[in-house]
Write a protein that holds these residues in place. Structure first.
Motif, PDB file in Angstrom:
ATOM      1  N   VAL A  57       1.328   1.379  15.034  1.00  0.00           N
ATOM      2  CA  VAL A  57       1.040   1.192  16.486  1.00  0.00           C
ATOM      3  C   VAL A  57       0.349   2.283  17.125  1.00  0.00           C
ATOM      4  CG1 VAL A  57       1.653   0.167  18.881  1.00  0.00           C
ATOM      5  CG2 VAL A  57       2.975  -0.505  16.607  1.00  0.00           C
ATOM      6  N   TYR A  58      -0.990   2.235  17.705  1.00  0.00           N
ATOM      7  CA  TYR A  58      -1.331   3.442  18.293  1.00  0.00           C
ATOM      8  C   TYR A  58      -2.205   2.879  19.433  1.00  0.00           C
ATOM      9  CZ  TYR A  58      -5.787   1.693  16.224  1.00  0.00           C
ATOM     10  OH  TYR A  58      -6.857   1.075  15.827  1.00  0.00           O
ATOM     11  N   GLU A  59      -2.488   3.872  20.450  1.00  0.00           N
ATOM     12  CA  GLU A  59      -3.316   3.518  21.677  1.00  0.00           C
ATOM     13  C   GLU A  59      -4.697   3.982  21.639  1.00  0.00           C
ATOM     14  OE1 GLU A  59      -1.283   5.264  24.721  1.00  0.00           O
ATOM     15  OE2 GLU A  59      -0.308   3.228  25.262  1.00  0.00           O
ATOM     16  N   ARG A  60      -6.005   3.365  22.246  1.00  0.00           N
ATOM     17  CA  ARG A  60      -7.223   3.740  22.483  1.00  0.00           C
ATOM     18  C   ARG A  60      -7.509   3.727  24.010  1.00  0.00           C
ATOM     19  NH1 ARG A  60     -11.736   0.982  18.875  1.00  0.00           N
ATOM     20  NH2 ARG A  60     -13.173   1.784  20.542  1.00  0.00           N
ATOM     21  N   GLU A  61      -8.355   4.315  24.227  1.00  0.00           N
ATOM     22  CA  GLU A  61      -8.959   4.243  25.463  1.00  0.00           C
ATOM     23  C   GLU A  61     -10.182   3.983  25.467  1.00  0.00           C
ATOM     24  OE1 GLU A  61      -8.436   7.409  28.112  1.00  0.00           O
ATOM     25  OE2 GLU A  61      -6.558   7.811  27.662  1.00  0.00           O
ATOM     26  N   TYR A  70     -14.131   1.718  41.892  1.00  0.00           N
ATOM     27  CA  TYR A  70     -13.269   2.367  41.035  1.00  0.00           C
ATOM     28  C   TYR A  70     -13.486   2.028  39.571  1.00  0.00           C
ATOM     29  CZ  TYR A  70      -9.692   3.018  44.787  1.00  0.00           C
ATOM     30  OH  TYR A  70      -9.170   3.227  45.833  1.00  0.00           O
ATOM     31  N   ARG A  71     -13.832   3.542  38.874  1.00  0.00           N
ATOM     32  CA  ARG A  71     -14.185   3.372  37.236  1.00  0.00           C
ATOM     33  C   ARG A  71     -12.886   3.077  36.657  1.00  0.00           C
ATOM     34  NH1 ARG A  71     -17.005   8.760  34.767  1.00  0.00           N
ATOM     35  NH2 ARG A  71     -17.483   7.522  32.935  1.00  0.00           N
ATOM     36  N   THR A  72     -13.269   2.168  35.752  1.00  0.00           N
ATOM     37  CA  THR A  72     -11.902   1.667  34.983  1.00  0.00           C
ATOM     38  C   THR A  72     -11.835   2.032  33.754  1.00  0.00           C
ATOM     39  OG1 THR A  72     -12.260  -0.305  36.513  1.00  0.00           O
ATOM     40  CG2 THR A  72     -10.802  -0.613  34.725  1.00  0.00           C
ATOM     41  N   THR A  73     -10.578   2.409  33.378  1.00  0.00           N
ATOM     42  CA  THR A  73     -10.141   2.761  31.944  1.00  0.00           C
ATOM     43  C   THR A  73      -9.244   1.883  31.487  1.00  0.00           C
ATOM     44  OG1 THR A  73     -10.860   5.169  32.310  1.00  0.00           O
ATOM     45  CG2 THR A  73      -9.737   4.581  30.302  1.00  0.00           C
ATOM     46  N   VAL A  74      -9.427   1.163  30.320  1.00  0.00           N
ATOM     47  CA  VAL A  74      -8.446   0.411  29.805  1.00  0.00           C
ATOM     48  C   VAL A  74      -7.579   1.182  28.814  1.00  0.00           C
ATOM     49  CG1 VAL A  74      -7.752  -1.826  28.578  1.00  0.00           C
ATOM     50  CG2 VAL A  74      -9.502  -1.661  30.557  1.00  0.00           C
ATOM     51  N   VAL A  75      -6.369   1.240  28.314  1.00  0.00           N
ATOM     52  CA  VAL A  75      -5.583   1.988  27.318  1.00  0.00           C
ATOM     53  C   VAL A  75      -5.118   0.563  26.718  1.00  0.00           C
ATOM     54  CG1 VAL A  75      -3.768   3.415  26.773  1.00  0.00           C
ATOM     55  CG2 VAL A  75      -5.312   4.012  28.731  1.00  0.00           C
ATOM     56  N   ILE A  76      -5.680   0.412  25.540  1.00  0.00           N
ATOM     57  CA  ILE A  76      -5.131  -0.717  24.776  1.00  0.00           C
ATOM     58  C   ILE A  76      -4.285  -0.270  23.529  1.00  0.00           C
ATOM     59  CG2 ILE A  76      -7.398  -0.677  23.470  1.00  0.00           C
ATOM     60  CD1 ILE A  76      -7.100  -3.579  23.112  1.00  0.00           C
ATOM     61  N   GLU A  77      -3.093  -1.171  23.466  1.00  0.00           N
ATOM     62  CA  GLU A  77      -2.087  -0.840  22.405  1.00  0.00           C
ATOM     63  C   GLU A  77      -2.631  -1.696  21.141  1.00  0.00           C
ATOM     64  OE1 GLU A  77       2.105  -1.254  23.550  1.00  0.00           O
ATOM     65  OE2 GLU A  77       1.836  -2.915  21.967  1.00  0.00           O
ATOM     66  N   LEU A  78      -2.811  -0.794  20.203  1.00  0.00           N
ATOM     67  CA  LEU A  78      -3.410  -1.461  18.900  1.00  0.00           C
ATOM     68  C   LEU A  78      -2.535  -1.106  17.548  1.00  0.00           C
ATOM     69  CD1 LEU A  78      -7.000  -0.174  19.490  1.00  0.00           C
ATOM     70  CD2 LEU A  78      -6.283  -2.683  19.361  1.00  0.00           C
ATOM     71  N   TYR A  79      -2.863  -1.987  16.636  1.00  0.00           N
ATOM     72  CA  TYR A  79      -2.125  -2.081  15.318  1.00  0.00           C
ATOM     73  C   TYR A  79      -3.181  -1.377  14.170  1.00  0.00           C
ATOM     74  CZ  TYR A  79       1.059  -4.918  17.883  1.00  0.00           C
ATOM     75  OH  TYR A  79       2.092  -5.272  18.723  1.00  0.00           O
ATOM     76  N   ARG A  80      -2.430  -0.627  13.394  1.00  0.00           N
ATOM     77  CA  ARG A  80      -3.116  -0.370  12.065  1.00  0.00           C
ATOM     78  C   ARG A  80      -2.645  -1.536  11.292  1.00  0.00           C
ATOM     79  NH1 ARG A  80      -6.216   4.206  13.180  1.00  0.00           N
ATOM     80  NH2 ARG A  80      -4.418   5.580  14.135  1.00  0.00           N
ATOM     81  N   VAL A  81      -3.407  -1.927  10.319  1.00  0.00           N
ATOM     82  CA  VAL A  81      -2.602  -3.115   9.444  1.00  0.00           C
ATOM     83  C   VAL A  81      -2.911  -2.647   7.886  1.00  0.00           C
ATOM     84  CG1 VAL A  81      -3.158  -5.008  11.148  1.00  0.00           C
ATOM     85  CG2 VAL A  81      -4.689  -4.293   9.405  1.00  0.00           C
TER      86      VAL A  81
END
Ligand SMILES: [Zn+2]
Length: 411
Positions: A57-61, A70-81
């Motif tokens: 499991v890791y995160e990407r912005e 407001y400038r928006t940044t999304v931090v998304i939780e991702l998987y390596r499969v």
């Protein structure tokens, strides 16, 4: 604001916001998202197959569309499969179209802005560098092209665009039925067009081509005869009239040098007037042309001959067209207009292709419109060194029909 409301505002299907943070002074908004409970389907980004084993499991912005100021940044939780074929790979997420730090919504917004504005303007609008905007635009165009249905090629247009002293010519192949450019090649040799037939079409696809609108340019003809022998060559009005305009310009140039003093002053700068059809001129311009004609009968004759040649395409019956062309050529006798005589010889040499206009119906004006669109793009963008990019831009332009250039203008 509650996290469920942020989830709605963000609008990423299958994902929910579980944490948010607003920085007042910096005008920054940060949203942390992860999969909704029901969204369990994992796909390998390498091959697209469905995967069950999670390796990490890791995160990407990524940057998303701004929310108000407001400038928006999304931090998304991702998987390596763990893919049996590709090994450990990132999962495929529709909202993350590339490795670049931008969401799909964001890239689409940039791509849309690029449709109607120059790269520099878009860069300023989004606070990005020009090269980043270009890269985003190219990616979103490629995605669009990939998803799109491509009709068969039955009527093709082959055209050349003059890029300037350094890059010389660009050969443009287009689909006349859809008005869409299909391929660009450097230069305008036989080999250029050969490459199109060789690399872009199968033998079956080539056999489907019924007609081609081309310039009376020998290398193109040779290539067409070799690769699509069943295809009918049509020398259309747009291309023939380009040669007629060139002949008028040549007469004007000759007179310019022959005459001296006041007459030379009058001929000077009238080039564009001579290229324009009489019906498109306003009263003032018509008077200017008449003054010129009063002084120089040869220029007038050449202009009138060009004007009357234009009417050749009013005829839809071969016999009538041929008769009109014959009477047009008869008018040239005793006029001593060398460039016009050369033009007449050229028309006679390509008679079959000119008469083919009566035998095969092709949409007129399309070649000219495609040509005009590409020129408009080149003017706006300057330096499309990447031909693939220019082609995608032109295809998109044709598909959306934004700013289709009016084709009344000659030249
Ligand atoms: Zn895989």
């Amino acid at each position: 604001m509650r996290e469920s409301q942020w989830t709605k505002i963000l609008g990423w299907p299958g994902y929910r916001v579980y944490r948010s943070e607003i920085k007042e002074e910096a005008k920054r908004l940060r949203l942390w998202v992860r999969r909704k409970v029901g969204n369990r389907r994992l796909e390998c980004s390498g091959c697209g197959r469905r995967i069950h084993r999670i390796a990490e499991v890791y995160e990407r912005e990524v940057r998303d569309l701004p929310w108000s100021e407001y400038r928006t940044t999304v931090v998304i939780e991702l998987y390596r499969v763990g893919c049996p074929d590709c090994g450990v790979k990132a999962e495929k997420v529709p909202q993350l179209p590339s490795k670049a730090p931008f969401s799909k919504h964001f890239e689409e917004a940039v791509g849309l802005a690029c449709e109607s504005a120059a790269v520099r303007g878009v860069a300023r609008q989004f606070g990005l560098s020009s090269s980043t905007v270009r890269a985003i635009d190219l990616r979103s165009l490629k995605r669009w092209a990939k998803a799109r249905w491509k009709p068969a090629l039955r009527q093709m247009g082959v055209d050349e665009i003059y890029l300037g002293k350094k890059q010389k010519f660009l050969t443009v192949v287009s689909n006349l039925e859809t008005g869409e450019p299909l391929w660009f090649g450097r230069e305008r040799k036989k080999e250029t067009l050969d490459e199109f037939f060789q690399t872009q079409l199968s033998a079956f696809q080539r056999s489907a081509i019924r007609a081609a609108c081309v310039d009376m340019h020998e290398p193109y003809r040779l290539s067409l005869v070799q690769w699509v022998p069943q295809c009918r060559l049509i020398y259309d009005k747009f291309h023939v009239m380009q040669h007629a305009n060139e002949a008028v310009a040549e007469v004007r140039r000759a007179e310019f040098f022959r005459k001296g003093g006041a007459a030379r002053e009058l001929i000077k700068g009238k080039h564009w007037l001579l290229l324009t059809r009489w019906v498109h001129l306003n009263t003032h311009k018509k008077r200017q042309l008449n003054e010129l004609f009063a002084l120089n009968r040869r220029v007038m004759k050449a202009y009138l001959l060009k004007e009357s040649l234009d009417r050749l395409w009013n005829y839809t019956y071969e016999g009538a067209m041929l008769r009109y062309l014959q009477s047009w050529i008869d008018q040239l006798r005793w006029q001593r207009l060398k460039p016009m005589e050369k033009l007449a010889q050229m028309l006679l040499n390509h008679l079959e292709g000119i008469l083919n206009y009566c035998r095969t119906k092709v949409p007129l004006g399309v070649v000219e419109a495609v040509n005009g669109n590409i020129k408009a793009l080149l003017r706006r963008g300057r330096g499309y060194r990447d031909l693939d990019y220019l082609l995608l831009k032109a295809q998109r332009l044709a598909a959306t029909k934004t700013e289709f250039v009016a084709f009344q203008k000659a030249a």
